[in-house]
Write a protein that holds these residues in place. Structure first.
Motif, short mmCIF file in Angstrom:
data_model
loop_
_atom_site.label_atom_id
_atom_site.label_comp_id
_atom_site.label_asym_id
_atom_site.label_seq_id
_atom_site.Cartn_x
_atom_site.Cartn_y
_atom_site.Cartn_z
N MET A 232 -61.00 -4.54 56.30
CA MET A 232 -61.60 -5.71 55.67
C MET A 232 -60.60 -6.36 54.72
SD MET A 232 -65.42 -4.22 54.89
CE MET A 232 -64.84 -3.08 53.64
N SER A 233 -60.32 -7.62 54.94
CA SER A 233 -59.36 -8.35 54.11
C SER A 233 -60.02 -9.61 53.57
CB SER A 233 -58.12 -8.71 54.94
OG SER A 233 -57.53 -7.57 55.50
N SER A 234 -59.38 -10.19 52.57
CA SER A 234 -59.89 -11.42 51.94
C SER A 234 -61.37 -11.27 51.60
CB SER A 234 -59.68 -12.62 52.87
OG SER A 234 -58.32 -12.79 53.18
N LEU A 235 -61.68 -10.16 50.98
CA LEU A 235 -63.08 -9.85 50.69
C LEU A 235 -63.68 -10.83 49.70
CD1 LEU A 235 -62.78 -5.99 50.65
CD2 LEU A 235 -64.40 -7.28 52.05
N LYS A 236 -64.96 -11.11 49.91
CA LYS A 236 -65.71 -12.04 49.08
C LYS A 236 -66.88 -11.31 48.43
CE LYS A 236 -64.84 -15.67 52.53
NZ LYS A 236 -65.47 -16.66 53.44
N PRO A 237 -67.36 -11.82 47.30
CA PRO A 237 -68.53 -11.17 46.68
C PRO A 237 -69.71 -11.04 47.64
CG PRO A 237 -67.53 -12.68 45.14
CD PRO A 237 -66.82 -12.88 46.45
N GLU A 238 -69.87 -11.99 48.55
CA GLU A 238 -70.98 -11.91 49.49
C GLU A 238 -70.80 -10.82 50.55
OE1 GLU A 238 -69.22 -14.63 48.64
OE2 GLU A 238 -68.94 -16.00 50.35
N ASP A 239 -69.65 -10.17 50.56
CA ASP A 239 -69.46 -9.01 51.44
C ASP A 239 -70.01 -7.73 50.81
OD1 ASP A 239 -66.23 -10.35 52.27
OD2 ASP A 239 -68.05 -10.38 53.52
N THR A 240 -70.45 -7.82 49.57
CA THR A 240 -71.03 -6.66 48.91
C THR A 240 -72.26 -6.18 49.67
OG1 THR A 240 -70.22 -7.28 46.72
CG2 THR A 240 -72.16 -5.84 46.80
N ALA A 241 -72.25 -4.91 50.05
CA ALA A 241 -73.34 -4.35 50.85
C ALA A 241 -73.10 -2.86 51.05
CB ALA A 241 -73.40 -5.05 52.21
N VAL A 242 -74.11 -2.21 51.58
CA VAL A 242 -73.92 -0.86 52.11
C VAL A 242 -73.54 -1.02 53.58
CG1 VAL A 242 -74.98 1.37 52.60
CG2 VAL A 242 -75.61 0.12 50.52
N TYR A 243 -72.42 -0.43 53.95
CA TYR A 243 -71.92 -0.54 55.31
C TYR A 243 -72.25 0.74 56.08
CZ TYR A 243 -69.44 -4.84 54.25
OH TYR A 243 -69.15 -6.14 53.92
N TYR A 244 -72.79 0.55 57.29
CA TYR A 244 -73.21 1.66 58.12
C TYR A 244 -72.42 1.65 59.43
CZ TYR A 244 -77.36 1.62 55.10
OH TYR A 244 -78.21 1.64 54.05
N CYS A 245 -72.02 2.81 59.84
CA CYS A 245 -71.46 2.99 61.17
C CYS A 245 -72.60 3.40 62.10
CB CYS A 245 -70.39 4.08 61.11
SG CYS A 245 -69.70 4.56 62.69
N ALA A 246 -72.58 2.91 63.32
CA ALA A 246 -73.58 3.29 64.32
C ALA A 246 -72.90 3.43 65.67
CB ALA A 246 -74.70 2.26 64.39
N ALA A 247 -73.40 4.35 66.45
CA ALA A 247 -72.84 4.57 67.78
C ALA A 247 -73.94 5.03 68.72
CB ALA A 247 -71.72 5.60 67.73
N GLY A 248 -73.80 4.68 69.97
CA GLY A 248 -74.80 5.10 70.92
C GLY A 248 -74.50 4.64 72.32
N GLU A 249 -75.45 4.90 73.19
CA GLU A 249 -75.29 4.52 74.60
C GLU A 249 -75.13 3.00 74.71
OE1 GLU A 249 -78.00 6.44 77.40
OE2 GLU A 249 -78.41 4.43 78.21
N SER A 250 -75.86 2.27 73.89
CA SER A 250 -75.76 0.82 73.89
C SER A 250 -76.13 0.31 72.51
CB SER A 250 -76.71 0.22 74.93
OG SER A 250 -76.68 -1.20 74.88
N ILE A 251 -75.23 -0.43 71.89
CA ILE A 251 -75.56 -1.02 70.60
C ILE A 251 -75.32 -2.52 70.67
CG2 ILE A 251 -74.87 1.11 69.44
CD1 ILE A 251 -72.51 -0.40 68.25
N SER A 252 -76.00 -3.25 69.83
CA SER A 252 -75.85 -4.69 69.78
C SER A 252 -75.73 -5.14 68.33
CB SER A 252 -77.03 -5.39 70.44
OG SER A 252 -76.97 -6.79 70.23
N CYS A 253 -74.64 -5.82 68.03
CA CYS A 253 -74.48 -6.37 66.69
C CYS A 253 -75.41 -7.57 66.47
CB CYS A 253 -73.02 -6.78 66.45
SG CYS A 253 -72.02 -5.52 65.65
N PRO A 254 -75.46 -8.52 67.42
CA PRO A 254 -76.30 -9.70 67.16
C PRO A 254 -77.77 -9.39 66.89
CG PRO A 254 -74.82 -10.12 68.99
CD PRO A 254 -74.72 -8.66 68.67
N VAL A 255 -78.32 -8.41 67.60
CA VAL A 255 -79.74 -8.11 67.40
C VAL A 255 -79.96 -6.82 66.62
CG1 VAL A 255 -80.42 -9.38 69.46
CG2 VAL A 255 -79.99 -6.93 69.62
#
Length: 126
Positions: free
Chosen positions: A85-108
């Motif tokens: 992560m570069s050029s970080l902004k205050p709005e990037d503040t969050a808890v970040y989670y890793c997820a993995a599986g047979e099928s994952i979707s970022c948009p939904v």
């Protein structure tokens, strides 16, 4: 049992960089999807960056809000995935989670037959 362990979160000033890592265990083979999601204070979970593998090909998704600033990369041999992560902004503040599986979707924001990590806090100060 699939397990995911994130690391690398912390406090950084706006404009700075952080690298998140996720170590995955319990998967057999390399044919699984993996990605990063986040939940900002008072908001729902958002898909940030995902790697999807289908029939030998790999595609990468980035949320519009992080395109050009974040880069996801995976190491199949070590079963790890990183989020640079570069050029970080205050709005990037969050808890970040890793997820993995047979099928994952970022948009939904979905994970099919997979797991979530426990999350790592990223705080960007202005």
């Amino acid at each position: 049992e699939v397990q995911l362990v994130e690391s690398g979160g912390g406090l950084v000033q706006a404009g700075g960089s952080l690298r998140l890592s996720c170590a995955a265990s319990g998967f057999t083979g390399d044919n699984y999807d993996i990605g990063w999601f986040r939940r900002a204070p008072g908001k729902g979970r958002e898909g940030v960056a995902c790697i999807n593998r289908r029939r030998g090909s790999t595609s990468t998704y980035y949320a519009d809000s992080v395109k050009g600033r974040f880069t996801i990369s995976g190491d199949n041999a070590k079963k790890t995935v990183h989020l640079q992560m570069s050029s970080l902004k205050p709005e990037d503040t969050a808890v970040y989670y890793c997820a993995a599986g047979e099928s994952i979707s970022c948009p939904v924001v979905s994970v099919l037959h997979g797991s979530w990590g426990q999350g790592t806090q990223v705080t960007v100060s202005s």
